[in-house]
Design a protein around this motif. Sequence first.
Motif, mmCIF file in Angstrom:
data_model
loop_
_atom_site.group_PDB
_atom_site.id
_atom_site.type_symbol
_atom_site.label_atom_id
_atom_site.label_comp_id
_atom_site.label_asym_id
_atom_site.label_seq_id
_atom_site.Cartn_x
_atom_site.Cartn_y
_atom_site.Cartn_z
ATOM 1 N N ALA A 207 9.310 -7.934 -28.231
ATOM 2 C CA ALA A 207 9.355 -8.294 -29.655
ATOM 3 C C ALA A 207 10.736 -8.138 -30.262
ATOM 4 C CB ALA A 207 8.339 -7.445 -30.430
ATOM 5 N N GLN A 208 11.583 -7.320 -29.652
ATOM 6 C CA GLN A 208 12.894 -7.100 -30.272
ATOM 7 C C GLN A 208 13.968 -6.781 -29.228
ATOM 8 O OE1 GLN A 208 11.823 -2.945 -32.129
ATOM 9 N NE2 GLN A 208 13.974 -2.879 -31.443
ATOM 10 N N PRO A 209 15.208 -7.143 -29.539
ATOM 11 C CA PRO A 209 16.300 -6.752 -28.646
ATOM 12 C C PRO A 209 16.657 -5.278 -28.897
ATOM 13 C CG PRO A 209 17.166 -8.001 -30.509
ATOM 14 C CD PRO A 209 15.673 -7.959 -30.670
ATOM 15 N N PRO A 210 17.471 -4.658 -28.024
ATOM 16 C CA PRO A 210 17.904 -3.291 -28.272
ATOM 17 C C PRO A 210 18.751 -3.258 -29.546
ATOM 18 C CG PRO A 210 18.540 -4.061 -26.073
ATOM 19 C CD PRO A 210 18.059 -5.237 -26.818
ATOM 20 N N PRO A 211 18.989 -2.167 -30.213
ATOM 21 C CA PRO A 211 18.489 -0.828 -29.817
ATOM 22 C C PRO A 211 17.015 -0.623 -30.141
ATOM 23 C CG PRO A 211 19.691 -0.698 -31.898
ATOM 24 C CD PRO A 211 19.827 -2.126 -31.426
ATOM 25 N N VAL A 212 16.346 0.094 -29.248
ATOM 26 C CA VAL A 212 14.939 0.443 -29.422
ATOM 27 C C VAL A 212 14.824 1.964 -29.498
ATOM 28 C CG1 VAL A 212 12.719 0.562 -28.219
ATOM 29 C CG2 VAL A 212 14.016 -1.577 -28.198
ATOM 30 N N ARG A 213 14.080 2.434 -30.442
ATOM 31 C CA ARG A 213 13.807 3.878 -30.497
ATOM 32 C C ARG A 213 12.435 4.067 -31.124
ATOM 33 N NH1 ARG A 213 18.380 7.555 -33.121
ATOM 34 N NH2 ARG A 213 19.635 6.622 -31.456
ATOM 35 N N ILE A 214 11.408 4.004 -30.270
ATOM 36 C CA ILE A 214 10.032 4.044 -30.795
ATOM 37 C C ILE A 214 9.220 5.199 -30.195
ATOM 38 C CG2 ILE A 214 9.834 1.563 -31.271
ATOM 39 C CD1 ILE A 214 7.930 2.116 -28.404
ATOM 40 N N ILE A 215 8.227 5.600 -30.937
ATOM 41 C CA ILE A 215 7.129 6.356 -30.345
ATOM 42 C C ILE A 215 5.865 5.565 -30.629
ATOM 43 C CG2 ILE A 215 8.015 8.722 -30.340
ATOM 44 C CD1 ILE A 215 6.520 9.005 -33.057
ATOM 45 N N ALA A 216 4.907 5.657 -29.684
ATOM 46 C CA ALA A 216 3.679 4.883 -29.811
ATOM 47 C C ALA A 216 2.487 5.777 -29.501
ATOM 48 C CB ALA A 216 3.707 3.689 -28.852
ATOM 49 N N PRO A 217 1.842 6.282 -30.547
ATOM 50 C CA PRO A 217 0.652 7.105 -30.326
ATOM 51 C C PRO A 217 -0.586 6.228 -30.214
ATOM 52 C CG PRO A 217 1.232 7.125 -32.646
ATOM 53 C CD PRO A 217 2.194 6.177 -31.968
ATOM 54 N N GLY A 218 -1.610 6.703 -29.522
ATOM 55 C CA GLY A 218 -2.861 5.937 -29.508
ATOM 56 C C GLY A 218 -3.829 6.368 -28.433
ATOM 57 N N LYS A 219 -4.997 5.733 -28.479
ATOM 58 C CA LYS A 219 -6.067 6.067 -27.541
ATOM 59 C C LYS A 219 -5.848 5.371 -26.204
ATOM 60 C CE LYS A 219 -9.882 6.948 -30.688
ATOM 61 N NZ LYS A 219 -9.253 6.742 -32.020
ATOM 62 N N VAL A 220 -6.159 6.062 -25.133
ATOM 63 C CA VAL A 220 -6.090 5.487 -23.793
ATOM 64 C C VAL A 220 -7.360 5.883 -23.032
ATOM 65 C CG1 VAL A 220 -3.572 5.580 -23.828
ATOM 66 C CG2 VAL A 220 -4.856 7.458 -22.794
ATOM 67 N N TYR A 221 -7.618 5.181 -21.928
ATOM 68 C CA TYR A 221 -8.914 5.318 -21.246
ATOM 69 C C TYR A 221 -8.740 5.452 -19.739
ATOM 70 C CZ TYR A 221 -10.372 3.530 -25.759
ATOM 71 O OH TYR A 221 -10.556 3.360 -27.102
ATOM 72 N N ARG A 222 -9.519 6.351 -19.153
ATOM 73 C CA ARG A 222 -9.511 6.455 -17.694
ATOM 74 C C ARG A 222 -10.868 6.879 -17.183
ATOM 75 N NH1 ARG A 222 -3.672 9.222 -16.295
ATOM 76 N NH2 ARG A 222 -2.529 7.828 -17.698
ATOM 77 N N LYS A 223 -11.045 6.689 -15.881
ATOM 78 C CA LYS A 223 -12.332 7.018 -15.267
ATOM 79 C C LYS A 223 -12.382 8.514 -14.925
ATOM 80 C CE LYS A 223 -13.651 5.727 -11.183
ATOM 81 N NZ LYS A 223 -13.445 4.895 -9.999
ATOM 82 N N ASP A 224 -12.271 9.369 -15.939
ATOM 83 C CA ASP A 224 -12.233 10.818 -15.733
ATOM 84 C C ASP A 224 -13.215 11.480 -16.680
ATOM 85 O OD1 ASP A 224 -10.145 10.906 -13.900
ATOM 86 O OD2 ASP A 224 -8.624 10.870 -15.492
ATOM 87 N N ASP A 225 -13.799 12.574 -16.258
ATOM 88 C CA ASP A 225 -14.673 13.329 -17.166
ATOM 89 C C ASP A 225 -14.899 14.740 -16.654
ATOM 90 O OD1 ASP A 225 -16.118 13.712 -19.421
ATOM 91 O OD2 ASP A 225 -17.849 12.504 -18.816
ATOM 92 N N ASP A 226 -14.166 15.678 -17.163
ATOM 93 C CA ASP A 226 -14.363 17.096 -16.840
ATOM 94 C C ASP A 226 -13.719 17.918 -17.956
ATOM 95 O OD1 ASP A 226 -11.565 17.733 -16.265
ATOM 96 O OD2 ASP A 226 -11.792 16.571 -14.417
ATOM 97 N N PRO A 227 -13.743 19.271 -17.851
ATOM 98 C CA PRO A 227 -13.263 20.070 -19.002
ATOM 99 C C PRO A 227 -11.831 19.763 -19.439
ATOM 100 C CG PRO A 227 -14.468 21.462 -17.501
ATOM 101 C CD PRO A 227 -14.343 20.132 -16.816
ATOM 102 N N THR A 228 -11.016 19.230 -18.551
ATOM 103 C CA THR A 228 -9.650 18.934 -18.979
ATOM 104 C C THR A 228 -9.358 17.438 -19.004
ATOM 105 O OG1 THR A 228 -8.904 19.305 -16.712
ATOM 106 C CG2 THR A 228 -8.651 21.138 -18.256
#
Length: 376
Positions: A207-228
């Motif tokens: 979407a843009q040329p440099p300079p880039v300085r971003i943070i991107a928070p958000g939900k992600v998904y994986r095939k995992d399920d335990d206390p951690t």
Amino acid sequence: MSLSSNAPPSSAADAAPLHPIYAELVTQLAADLSAVTSEPALRTVHARYLGKDGEIRKRLAEALRAAPGPEKRTIGQAGNTALSRGEELFAARLNALHDAARGADLARSVDVTLPGRRTRLGGLHLLTQVRRELESIFAEIGFVVASGPQVESEFYNFEALAMPDDHPARDMQDTFYLQSPPLPGSTGGRLVLRTHTSPVQIRTMLAQPPPVRIIAPGKVYRKDDDPTHSPMFNQIEGLVVDDGVSFADLKGTLLYFARRFFGPSVDIRLRPSFFPFTEPSAEVDVTCVFCQQKGCRLCKGTGYIEILGCGMVDTAVFAHVDAERQRRGLPPAYDPENVSGFAFGMGIDRMAMLRYGVNDLRLLFAGDARFTQMFR
Ligand code: DAH
């Protein structure tokens, strides 16, 4: 309070018998008055018997007309007596209704000394608080917040990050695919619930040329399920691309972050690692915030706790970005001869757990008020 205690005054009840031509009417009036229970109905009865065109006056007029001269006076006086007896009955019944209404009002139990019901204030979930804190720490040093979709194409989630279909690194993340075909106009590949926030790196560079300085928070998904591990969790990605960005910049940025988030006395340690999209790559540990490095259960006796993965953006990633930019008719902007960058990724949930000593990741997602209210 009962109605009987408000019986008509004795003057009306015990009064001398009425003249026979009115007696029956007044008895009827008394019966009708006691049959109604509301003031408007009572006034209707009043009008019917005692009004200007009421039954009693009608009877009086008829009797006067029919009576021989000498009797007219008696009949007239008897008529007035009947009218005033009727008024007395009416007034008594009206009083009784008023008293009954007041009695019912008083009988309602309202305890005005009870404390009021407080409107309870909501609060931000611990993860929202931590995400915002992370965002503001990075905002202080010039990062802006970027975002991307949770349903990603394989191109953004894997390919452009130098994880082709047969790459062994996919095993750790190969996870929830959608059955729907690729979105029209998209770069192709199957659709997947993004397994990390790293695809936002690609989206940003397209979407843009440099300079880039971003943070991107958000939900992600994986095939995992335990206390951690949970099938859904939160990450925050960082990406910096500019002319002459070095590994020292990466290290300095992360040290700044660690001390702002965990406290000024912590230190960080970088261990060589591998990620397909960074070269060199490192895993970053922070000195244990629970035992001040004496060694405890949480740092497993090592004095360090792992907090994130990072590295210098692999030139293969820049090559994928510029190829795609070209395919879209955009000028290439990420020639490794001119730019370099670093990236990092960490778990927001993990940061919250470390910071607040939460021992089970699932507490963060269960929505149990006993837990969420601890962090207001
Ligand atoms: N995407 C990686 C993961 O989910 C984390 C990560 C590692 C992100 C290194 C980065 C990085 O940006 O440079 O496991």
